[in-house]
Design an enzyme around this catalytic site. Structure first.
Site, PDB file in Angstrom:
ATOM      1  N   ASP A  31     -25.537  43.336  26.105  1.00 34.64           N
ATOM      2  CA  ASP A  31     -26.748  44.109  26.352  1.00 34.64           C
ATOM      3  C   ASP A  31     -27.469  43.482  27.532  1.00 34.64           C
ATOM      4  O   ASP A  31     -27.204  42.334  27.902  1.00 34.64           O
ATOM      5  CB  ASP A  31     -27.630  44.093  25.104  1.00 34.64           C
ATOM      6  N   ASP A 288     -28.374  41.088  19.929  1.00 36.89           N
ATOM      7  CA  ASP A 288     -29.504  40.335  19.390  1.00 36.89           C
ATOM      8  C   ASP A 288     -30.370  41.140  18.435  1.00 36.89           C
ATOM      9  O   ASP A 288     -31.256  40.592  17.788  1.00 36.89           O
ATOM     10  CB  ASP A 288     -30.376  39.804  20.533  1.00 36.89           C
ATOM     11  N   ASP A 292     -27.713  46.444  17.143  1.00 41.16           N
ATOM     12  CA  ASP A 292     -26.407  45.954  17.589  1.00 41.16           C
ATOM     13  C   ASP A 292     -25.456  45.650  16.438  1.00 41.16           C
ATOM     14  O   ASP A 292     -24.264  45.397  16.673  1.00 41.16           O
ATOM     15  CB  ASP A 292     -26.583  44.675  18.428  1.00 41.16           C
TER      16      ASP A 292
END
Length: 529
Positions: A31, A288, A292
């Site tokens: 990400d 994180d 996710d």
């Protein structure tokens, strides 16, 4: 040992096999947040919009929060505070506007509109101040509003900045009513991400190692691309906005064509990972947040940032305690050390397994007893396999992992095992031809098997350096000392001159037999492919 070593780099290993898995990946999905950026955001400015005065040809955009009335500033601040959304964007805006408790009576909330990854906006409805919505401009603005405002904003704002639109309505939003049609724009909030200092390091390392980077982000793909370029990352040329794709889209071709995916939902993240795996890739995912988690569980190896959510940390195979993605580099090296060195040690163990199995089967049908005593097998197991294998497994090894484990190991172990078996059977024939004493039966067999085992150890130690050469010399020295000074312990018969010549002949021809059988094996396996 690998887990202990990684703990020194502040990497928490939650799944043991993940060390080896990470060393074999060919695709790394990350990400934007906590990889390219540090996860911290700052409000650069607030651009107030006066809909009565603004036109596409004008550039009347304020750059100061003071252009907003105090009531407008507090409406935005109290909305975010009431939603209790503590993501980095909300914290940055709250730090900038600072909600004042003196205005609490003005902002009695009748309804909440919580944020979600699908709709990408949130807000509240105040009893006195109406509805206030904060979200991505591409989502909350109508096409007419986007054409009117965004074209001018893009001229003033660099691509690496993020924009949030603040919208207002006098009425609560109805589930049956189009969100966009009922909202008037108040202002744009310009936000910048704080770049992570070592972002370029992990990307450059991955590029050199042949690992392809895929950035999967919920943000605007052009913004993420600009931030990546600003960070010095040069490997992200093709970007796609996933919100433009239909729900039933097949991602098989898309994942190969693009390196950056923007406006991605949690479901799409998981599907992108699955598409890469279906295409034959070994995928690692760095995340994180709670969003996710599905992708982390789907990936071959999942890595979480310690400052992220509890759900992400629990789901991940590895946790980076210092929130530093560059710590994946020593993790990859540790995985390579484990795999490559275990391959070296496995060759030694499997060679013994092959010739012991073949000899055990052969001597069921032969008149002679099994050629080795248990104590002699201990000499081979400890001095040529166990001790060298232990030290080989601990030495540094950063070579890239290639090929499949078992075929690579058997390429040496199987020919070596067959060589040992053939040589011992030839020795049995020589015993009858030359009428040697019975004690020569096990002594010469031990010398033959020690010779082939040392040849295998020689190959396992290559390429030689100060560590591997020392390991091989130590093994040879230990074997010679045991044979010369402890013959009675290992049931060895002292050889006369003829016996010594006979033993030397086998010591010379065993490597030759090994070479020939190995070539035959390689040609045979090549034809099978």
């Amino acid at each position: 040992v690998g887990v202990i070593r990684l703990s020194a780099h502040n990497v928490l290993v939650q799944k043991m096999s993940s060390i080896e898995t990470l060393a074999r990946i060919d695709t790394l999905c990350v990400d934007k947040t906590d990889t390219i950026t540090s996860g911290k955001m700052n409000v650069v400015g607030i651009h107030k919009i006066d809909d009565n005065e603004f036109s596409p040809n004008e550039n009347k955009l304020s750059d100061d929060r003071n252009e907003l009335s105090e009531l407008e500033k507090q409406a935005i601040a109290h909305a975010l505070a009431a939603l209790n959304d503590r993501n980095t964007t909300a914290r940055a805006i709250l730090d900038y506007l600072k909600p004042d408790k003196a205005f609490q009576d003005q902002f009695e909330i009748e309804h909440y509109y919580s944020f979600s990854s699908e709709k990408k906006w949130s807000g509240v409805h105040y009893a006195k101040q109406g509805t206030w919505i904060i979200g991505a401009p591409e989502i909350v603005l109508s096409l007419k509003q986007q054409r009117k405002y965004l074209s001018v904003l893009k001229k003033k704002i660099t691509k690496d900045k993020r924009l949030l639109a603040v919208m207002k309505s006098d009425h609560p939003l109805s589930d049956n009513k189009n969100l966009i049609d009922d909202l008037a724009i108040v202002c744009f909030i310009e936000i910048e991400d704080e770049l992570r200092e070592n972002a370029q390091e992990i990307f450059d390392f991955s590029a050199k190692q042949g690992v392809e980077i895929k950035i999967i982000s919920g943000d605007n793909p052009h913004t993420v691309q600009a931030i990546a370029h600003k960070a010095g990352i040069k490997h992200l040329k093709h970007a796609i906005d996933m919100s433009t794709l239909p729900e039933d889209e097949d991602y098989t071709a898309i994942v190969e064509s693009y390196q950056l995916f923007g406006r991605v939902t949690p479901f799409q993240k998981k599907e992108l990972i699955a598409a890469l795996q279906n295409n034959g890739h070994s995928v690692a995912m760095v995340g994180d947040g709670v969003n996710d988690v599905p992708a982390l569980k789907k990936a071959d190896c999942s890595v979480a940032i310690a400052q992220g959510s509890d759900a992400a940390r629990v789901s991940a195979d590895l946790v980076l305690i210092e929130n530093d993605l560059s710590k994946m580099i020593p993790t990859v090296y540790e995985g390579r050390r484990v795999i490559n060195n275990i391959e070296r040690a496995a060759v030694l163990f499997l060679t013994k397994t092959v010739y012991m199995t073949l000899l055990a089967f052969m001597f069921i049908f032969l008149p002679s007893r099994f050629p080795l005593f248990p104590i002699q097998m201990t000499l081979i197991g400890s001095c040529v396999i166990g001790m060298p294998g232990f030290f080989l497994s601990l030495i540094p090894n950063r070579n890239r992992v290639s090929g499949n484990f078992l075929p690579k190991v058997m390429k040496v172990a199987l020919p070596a095992g067959i060589t040992g078996t053939v040589a011992v059977l030839l020795h049995q024939l020589g015993m009858y031809i030359f009428d040697f004493p019975a004690g020569y039966h096990s002594t010469i067999s031990l010398i033959i098997l020690l010779t082939i085992s040392e040849n295998v150890l020689w190959k396992a130690c290559q390429p030689f350096d100060k560590y591997t050469l020392s390991i091989w010399l130590l093994s040879v020295a230990t074997v010679l000392l045991a044979i010369i000074f402890l013959p009675d312990l290992f049931f060895l018969t002292r050889l006369d001159s003829h016996g010594l010549i006979y033993a030397v002949v086998f010591i010379c021809i065993v490597p030759l037999i090994f070479f020939l059988i190995k070539r035959i094996y390689v040609k045979f396996t090549a034809r099978r492919k």
